[in-house]
Write a protein that holds these residues in place. Structure first.
Motif, PDB file in Angstrom:
ATOM      1  N   THR A 121       0.862  -1.177   0.000  1.00  4.04           N
ATOM      2  CA  THR A 121       0.000   0.000   0.000  1.00  4.04           C
ATOM      3  C   THR A 121       0.903   1.232   0.000  1.00  4.04           C
ATOM      4  N   PHE A 122       0.375   2.365  -0.401  1.00  5.54           N
ATOM      5  CA  PHE A 122       1.171   3.589  -0.386  1.00  5.54           C
ATOM      6  C   PHE A 122       1.502   4.019   1.048  1.00  5.54           C
ATOM      7  N   ALA A 123       0.783   3.452   2.028  1.00  8.00           N
ATOM      8  CA  ALA A 123       1.100   3.704   3.433  1.00  8.00           C
ATOM      9  C   ALA A 123       2.208   2.782   3.940  1.00  8.00           C
ATOM     10  N   GLY A 124       2.567   1.753   3.127  1.00  8.45           N
ATOM     11  CA  GLY A 124       3.703   0.907   3.477  1.00  8.45           C
ATOM     12  C   GLY A 124       3.393  -0.514   3.892  1.00  8.45           C
ATOM     13  N   SER A 125       2.145  -0.931   3.936  1.00  6.91           N
ATOM     14  CA  SER A 125       1.803  -2.298   4.339  1.00  6.91           C
ATOM     15  C   SER A 125       1.898  -3.247   3.144  1.00  6.91           C
ATOM     16  N   TYR A 126       2.364  -4.451   3.402  1.00 10.22           N
ATOM     17  CA  TYR A 126       2.468  -5.463   2.345  1.00 10.22           C
ATOM     18  C   TYR A 126       1.096  -6.033   2.018  1.00 10.22           C
ATOM     19  N   ASN A 127       0.808  -6.171   0.714  1.00 14.35           N
ATOM     20  CA  ASN A 127      -0.459  -6.752   0.267  1.00 14.35           C
ATOM     21  C   ASN A 127      -0.283  -8.163  -0.279  1.00 14.35           C
ATOM     22  N   TYR A 128       0.467  -8.303  -1.376  1.00 18.14           N
ATOM     23  CA  TYR A 128       0.576  -9.580  -2.082  1.00 18.14           C
ATOM     24  C   TYR A 128       1.644  -9.483  -3.165  1.00 18.14           C
ATOM     25  N   GLN A 129       1.829 -10.609  -3.847  1.00 23.26           N
ATOM     26  CA  GLN A 129       2.757 -10.684  -4.979  1.00 23.26           C
ATOM     27  C   GLN A 129       1.984 -10.519  -6.286  1.00 23.26           C
ATOM     28  N   LYS A 130       2.713 -10.042  -7.309  1.00 23.49           N
ATOM     29  CA  LYS A 130       2.101  -9.894  -8.633  1.00 23.49           C
ATOM     30  C   LYS A 130       3.088 -10.348  -9.695  1.00 23.49           C
ATOM     31  N   LEU A 131       2.542 -10.916 -10.771  1.00 24.44           N
ATOM     32  CA  LEU A 131       3.305 -11.283 -11.965  1.00 24.44           C
ATOM     33  C   LEU A 131       2.709 -10.543 -13.148  1.00 24.44           C
ATOM     34  N   ARG A 132       3.536  -9.818 -13.879  1.00 21.48           N
ATOM     35  CA  ARG A 132       3.107  -9.159 -15.118  1.00 21.48           C
ATOM     36  C   ARG A 132       3.779  -9.861 -16.290  1.00 21.48           C
ATOM     37  N   ILE A 133       2.988 -10.184 -17.305  1.00 21.94           N
ATOM     38  CA  ILE A 133       3.475 -10.853 -18.512  1.00 21.94           C
ATOM     39  C   ILE A 133       3.305  -9.883 -19.672  1.00 21.94           C
ATOM     40  N   VAL A 134       4.428  -9.547 -20.322  1.00 22.39           N
ATOM     41  CA  VAL A 134       4.423  -8.627 -21.457  1.00 22.39           C
ATOM     42  C   VAL A 134       4.906  -9.403 -22.679  1.00 22.39           C
ATOM     43  N   PRO A 135       4.032  -9.657 -23.660  1.00 24.42           N
ATOM     44  CA  PRO A 135       4.467 -10.382 -24.858  1.00 24.42           C
ATOM     45  C   PRO A 135       5.533  -9.585 -25.615  1.00 24.42           C
ATOM     46  N   PHE A 136       6.560 -10.273 -26.072  1.00 29.28           N
ATOM     47  CA  PHE A 136       7.593  -9.594 -26.859  1.00 29.28           C
ATOM     48  C   PHE A 136       7.033  -9.012 -28.148  1.00 29.28           C
ATOM     49  N   SER A 137       5.928  -9.557 -28.640  1.00 30.67           N
ATOM     50  CA  SER A 137       5.309  -8.991 -29.849  1.00 30.67           C
ATOM     51  C   SER A 137       4.857  -7.555 -29.610  1.00 30.67           C
ATOM     52  N   GLN A 138       4.721  -7.142 -28.346  1.00 34.25           N
ATOM     53  CA  GLN A 138       4.332  -5.773 -28.007  1.00 34.25           C
ATOM     54  C   GLN A 138       5.533  -4.823 -27.953  1.00 34.25           C
ATOM     55  N   ILE A 139       6.714  -5.354 -27.626  1.00 32.51           N
ATOM     56  CA  ILE A 139       7.861  -4.464 -27.387  1.00 32.51           C
ATOM     57  C   ILE A 139       9.040  -4.704 -28.329  1.00 32.51           C
ATOM     58  N   TYR A 140       9.057  -5.834 -29.027  1.00 36.56           N
ATOM     59  CA  TYR A 140      10.149  -6.111 -29.965  1.00 36.56           C
ATOM     60  C   TYR A 140       9.692  -5.850 -31.400  1.00 36.56           C
ATOM     61  N   VAL A 141       9.198  -4.668 -31.655  1.00 38.21           N
ATOM     62  CA  VAL A 141       8.744  -4.305 -32.993  1.00 38.21           C
ATOM     63  C   VAL A 141       9.507  -3.070 -33.452  1.00 38.21           C
ATOM     64  N   GLY A 142       9.524  -2.837 -34.763  1.00 36.93           N
ATOM     65  CA  GLY A 142      10.291  -1.728 -35.325  1.00 36.93           C
ATOM     66  C   GLY A 142       9.911  -0.367 -34.778  1.00 36.93           C
ATOM     67  N   THR A 143       8.624  -0.109 -34.655  1.00 40.18           N
ATOM     68  CA  THR A 143       8.155   1.160 -34.089  1.00 40.18           C
ATOM     69  C   THR A 143       7.215   0.841 -32.936  1.00 40.18           C
ATOM     70  N   PRO A 144       7.783   0.569 -31.761  1.00 37.81           N
ATOM     71  CA  PRO A 144       6.944   0.183 -30.624  1.00 37.81           C
ATOM     72  C   PRO A 144       6.012   1.302 -30.177  1.00 37.81           C
ATOM     73  N   GLY A 145       4.878   0.909 -29.680  1.00 34.18           N
ATOM     74  CA  GLY A 145       3.899   1.871 -29.188  1.00 34.18           C
ATOM     75  C   GLY A 145       3.318   1.407 -27.877  1.00 34.18           C
TER      76      GLY A 145
END
Length: 178
Positions: A121-145
């Motif tokens: 939390t922004f007050a400093g208490s622990y909540n949980y774990q998170k996993l974010r998955i970003v496909p390379f097709s989104q970021i490994y392109v000639g003109t990424p957006g």
């Protein structure tokens, strides 16, 4: 293959393989185009051997927002072109969660970038774990957006209700589908 990237809490350096410093770059200036006033910290750097790209993930914490600052090279040369994003870590999916990511981990397969973090939390208490998955097709392109991602959050130990701490993604060394 020809260079080494080293990171410390506020900057990174690119070296040749003999140890000669080629560039020293401040994280705040590196990400200023995607997050003006960014104060990046806790960087991680990996080399994606499948796609021959460098990947850096830093964190930024504001008073009510937080970001994963992601940077990828366009090839195997660290002194070449890179692309940057500020991906909000205070959201689960696209919904504000009122927390921020810390102690991030960075991993990859041949198809995607994996970012893990402990959410507080922004007050400093622990909540949980998170996993974010970003496909390379989104970021490994000639003109990424714009980037779309998948989030898995509130990850708990199997068979119980215990909230874990410090989940870490792996590096996939196989180029197959296993």
């Amino acid at each position: 293959p020809t260079q080494i990237v080293g990171v410390v809490n506020s900057r990174f350096r690119i070296f040749d393989k003999t140890g000669t410093v080629l560039k020293t770059i401040e994280g705040s200036s590196w990400f200023s185009s995607v997050l003006p006033g960014a104060d990046p910290f806790d960087p991680k750097v990996v080399y994606d051997h499948h796609n021959k790209r460098w990947i850096m993930v830093w964190l930024h914490l504001g008073s009510s927002t937080s970001y994963y600052l992601v940077s990828v090279s366009d090839d195997s040369t660290a002194t070449g072109a890179w692309h940057n994003w500020a991906l909000p870590s205070h959201v689960n999916g696209n919904t504000s969660a009122g927390n921020w990511g810390d102690y991030q981990g960075v991993g990859f397969s041949k198809d995607a970038l994996f970012i893990t973090s402990n959410q507080f939390t922004f007050a400093g208490s622990y909540n949980y774990q998170k996993l974010r998955i970003v496909p390379f097709s989104q970021i490994y392109v000639g003109t990424p957006g714009a980037v779309n991602w998948k989030d898995i959050w509130d990850i708990r130990h199997p068979g119980g209700n215990e909230v874990g701490f410090g989940i870490r993604p792996t590096y996939s060394f196989s180029s197959g589908s296993d």
